[in-house]
Every structure is written in structure tokens, then in C-alpha cells.
Design an enzyme around this catalytic site. Sequence first.
Site, PDB file in Angstrom:
ATOM      1  N   LYS A 175      16.076  11.040 -11.701  1.00 25.06           N
ATOM      2  CA  LYS A 175      16.547  12.584 -11.988  1.00 25.06           C
ATOM      3  C   LYS A 175      16.759  12.461 -13.370  1.00 25.06           C
ATOM      4  O   LYS A 175      17.096  11.804 -14.104  1.00 25.06           O
ATOM      5  CB  LYS A 175      18.008  12.821 -11.458  1.00 25.06           C
ATOM      6  CG  LYS A 175      18.287  12.462  -9.853  1.00 25.06           C
ATOM      7  CD  LYS A 175      19.516  12.837  -9.577  1.00 25.06           C
ATOM      8  CE  LYS A 175      19.847  12.677  -7.721  1.00 25.06           C
ATOM      9  NZ  LYS A 175      20.202  11.252  -7.686  1.00 25.06           N
TER      10      LYS A 175
ATOM     11  N   GLY B  51       4.692   6.113   1.022  1.00 19.60           N
ATOM     12  CA  GLY B  51       3.317   6.621   0.691  1.00 19.60           C
ATOM     13  C   GLY B  51       3.311   7.754   0.865  1.00 19.60           C
ATOM     14  O   GLY B  51       2.883   8.407   1.590  1.00 19.60           O
TER      15      GLY B  51
ATOM     16  N   ASP C 271       3.851   2.330  -3.800  1.00 21.74           N
ATOM     17  CA  ASP C 271       2.889   3.320  -3.210  1.00 21.74           C
ATOM     18  C   ASP C 271       1.782   2.973  -3.877  1.00 21.74           C
ATOM     19  O   ASP C 271       0.620   3.439  -3.360  1.00 21.74           O
ATOM     20  CB  ASP C 271       3.238   4.586  -3.464  1.00 21.74           C
ATOM     21  CG  ASP C 271       4.386   5.215  -2.546  1.00 21.74           C
ATOM     22  OD1 ASP C 271       5.257   4.684  -2.046  1.00 21.74           O
ATOM     23  OD2 ASP C 271       4.735   6.541  -2.841  1.00 21.74           O
TER      24      ASP C 271
ATOM     25  N   GLU D 282       4.227   8.372   5.271  1.00 13.92           N
ATOM     26  CA  GLU D 282       5.088   9.566   5.320  1.00 13.92           C
ATOM     27  C   GLU D 282       4.692  10.989   4.718  1.00 13.92           C
ATOM     28  O   GLU D 282       4.988  11.950   5.347  1.00 13.92           O
ATOM     29  CB  GLU D 282       6.575   9.160   4.393  1.00 13.92           C
ATOM     30  CG  GLU D 282       6.070   8.910   2.836  1.00 13.92           C
ATOM     31  CD  GLU D 282       7.264   8.522   1.883  1.00 13.92           C
ATOM     32  OE1 GLU D 282       8.282   8.652   2.342  1.00 13.92           O
ATOM     33  OE2 GLU D 282       6.768   7.991   0.744  1.00 13.92           O
TER      34      GLU D 282
HETATM   35  O1  F6P Z   1       7.442   6.705  -5.112  1.00 18.90           O
HETATM   36  C1  F6P Z   1       7.681   5.716  -4.263  1.00 18.90           C
HETATM   37  C2  F6P Z   1       8.696   6.137  -3.140  1.00 18.90           C
HETATM   38  O2  F6P Z   1       9.107   4.993  -2.608  1.00 18.90           O
HETATM   39  C3  F6P Z   1       7.922   7.171  -2.184  1.00 18.90           C
HETATM   40  O3  F6P Z   1       7.100   6.581  -1.303  1.00 18.90           O
HETATM   41  C4  F6P Z   1       8.937   7.957  -1.449  1.00 18.90           C
HETATM   42  O4  F6P Z   1       8.541   9.212  -1.089  1.00 18.90           O
HETATM   43  C5  F6P Z   1       9.777   8.010  -2.626  1.00 18.90           C
HETATM   44  O5  F6P Z   1       9.829   6.964  -3.473  1.00 18.90           O
HETATM   45  C6  F6P Z   1      11.498   8.057  -2.157  1.00 18.90           C
HETATM   46  O6  F6P Z   1      12.303   7.951  -3.085  1.00 18.90           O
HETATM   47  P1  F6P Z   1      13.990   8.407  -3.269  1.00 18.90           P
HETATM   48  O7  F6P Z   1      14.108   8.528  -1.977  1.00 18.90           O
HETATM   49  O8  F6P Z   1      14.492   7.229  -3.925  1.00 18.90           O
HETATM   50  O9  F6P Z   1      13.830   9.626  -3.988  1.00 18.90           O
END
Ligand code: F6P
Length: 366
Positions: free
Chosen positions: A76, A185, A142, A237
Site C-alpha cells: 500500500k 497467479g 507469480d 486465480e
Molecule cells: O503478486 C503475488 C500475489 O501473491 C498474487 O498472486 C496475489 O493475487 C496477490 O499477491 C495477493 O496479495 P495480497 O493479498 O497480499 O494483496
Amino acid sequence: MKRALVLTGGGDCPGLNAVIRAIVKRAAQEKDWEIVGSIQAFNGVLWEPTQIKVLDQQAVRGIHYQGGTIIETTNKGGPFAWPIKDNDGNWSTVDRSDEMLRKLQLLGIDAVINIGGDGSQKISQQLFEKGLNIIGVPKTIDNDLSATDSTFGYQTAVEIATEALDKLVTTAASHNRVFGMEVMGRYAGWIALNAAIAGGADVCLIPEIPYDIEVVKEKLESRFYKDRGFGIMVVSEGARPKKGKMHFEKSSEVGYENLKLGGVVHQVLRELKDAGLKVDMRDVILGHLQRGGIPTAYDRVLAAQFGVKAFEMVLEKEFGKMVSYRHPNIVAVPLKEAIGKPNLVTLDNRIIQTAKGLDISLGADI
Ligand code: F6P
């Protein structure tokens, strides 16, 4: 004494601590360098009072196999989009990058090593263009960063997903069920494809190949009725149907700009049911389990190589560059090459031929 600031940004990833430790150990071989870490990416510099911690050999002892990051991370905000609340309670962002550069000067920072994914390396490039001596270290489970053959953390995620598949196979076979397992991913199907191949899946749906539910159903039916009496499907995902959109939610977290993914596997099972697949189905979302725990030996070694090289790039003043694995070497590439264009699975990639050769359906007639 010269000072290098290390920070970890974006989602965490197994191997971050191994990189930090390698930077500190390599720097300790030089008489005149001190390594400090900023807590939660650049937040530690931007906060008042600052949260910067000295990273000496004692601080990094034994952390090479620990998941997470001892200097914490965040996805963030950041120096270019710092969230602020106005009097009406609404949030907006301000650019604090100039102020941060001044703070870094006051803190006596000679170089910055930014360990992070695409978003973090975009920030590195912007700060480099403003004159900061910065080096990037690529990280993401990823494996979607360009200009490097792979990133650390990715192997560990594939290992975790494969172990989970191995477990699902036995329960699926015992109960004669179809299982859908969702892996991370968001734009790239590397984790899904590798786990599907390693775990012997029947179907693998990835963001790069929109799926046709009829093709998926046909494959699962044939495996279920004519063949093994159960079915295993891996779903990224970021997978989406041919005539549909990616499954996501907008996040309400302040300063979080990513789309919130997760849950597409429920949708796929619903679509299979609607299309007439009459078998018992269950689903599992692996989610953040793939980012936790100890890194594999492979990832620890890659992370160590990245850390040592990153500090050597500081010594060589190779700023504006990112550490990269170009088999069999660890090299420096311009940050610009790494950002912007993600490393996605292309149809001509050997991994696709391998999946097809193993008769894994990719959910489309390709
Ligand atoms: O970028 C890596 C990753 O693991 C993605 O595959 C996933 O969508 C995302 O981070 C989720 O991140 P967070 O829940 O920490 O925001």
C-alpha cells in the site's frame, strides 16, 4: 562509513530473508559499509519518527530459512502515492518522493536496494530517474517479472501447490470426486501449470488462455467415467471464461491499488454444474499458504545469489539496474527492461507443449 538501505515491498515471498542475510554477509566483507533496513518498504523512511533498523550479522543470523521478511513489507502507498485523509474522512494520495529523497540524504544513505515485484521496481525506476542510487532485486511467487529467467519464492510456491495436489488426489480417488484447486497467479499461469504437471492434474486453467466450460466438462467427464473415477483441476486465480471477465473484488483497504483476486474456482465449479457435470465436486483455495513457510533449497540459493550480486552492484555503482538470473549467470539488467511488460506464459512455451503432451486440458481447443 557508507550506508546502504534495504527494503522489501509488495506481497511477501519465501526467500526474502535469505536475500537480506546475503546482502548483510557480503557487505560485512567490506570494511566501510553498514546495512540498514527500512520497515515496511519505504514507509520506514517516510514515517515520523523514521523506522530504520541496523542490519548487522547478529540481526540476520539464521534467517535464511525463515519465511516472511524481518523488515516487514507492504503493498500500500509508497513515496509517490502516500495516502492521506481529508477533513471529510475521504482518502487521497500525495507525492512525497522529493521529501523522501531529502530524508535519505539526511540519513546518510549512499545506496538503496529495493527487493520487490513489478510495482516496487516501477517505484525504483521512478526514484532512479530522480537521481537516487537504487538497485532492484526481483521477487514474486507469480514469476511474472520480465528480464529474469525466474524469481525466488516461485519454486517454493510450486512445491506447496504440488504437495497440496498430492493430498487432494488421494481424497478425490477415495470419494470419486472432482476437485478444483485454486492457486495464485493473477496474470501468469506459471504456478498453475507447473503444479498441474508435477501433480498429475487433468485440467489446468490459466489467465493467458480463457477457458471454454464445455471443453473443461468434456475432459473431466472422460477422465471420471472412462478412466480413473475422479478428476483433478488446477485453476489460477486469474483464470477467466472465454466470454467473461476476471473474477475479482475491489479492495476497500486504504492505499491498496491491486484488484483482490480469489474465488474463481467456486465459479468454475458452478459453471460445470450448470453445464451438466453430475459428479460430486469440491474446491480448495490455497491462497496465501503459497507465500508462507520456509523457502525450498533452490529458492534459498537463488535468493543468496541475488543478495550477494545486489551488494556487488552497489560496490560497482550499477544503479538503475536490477539483479537478474540469466541461466547460468546472475547479471545486472536495466530496471526499465523488467517493468511494464509482464512475463506471461505464451502458447509457444515448452511448458504448454509439455502439458498438452501429458494430455492435460488447458480448457480450450488449442
Ligand atoms: O503478486 C503475488 C500475489 O501473491 C498474487 O498472486 C496475489 O493475487 C496477490 O499477491 C495477493 O496479495 P495480497 O493479498 O497480499 O494483496
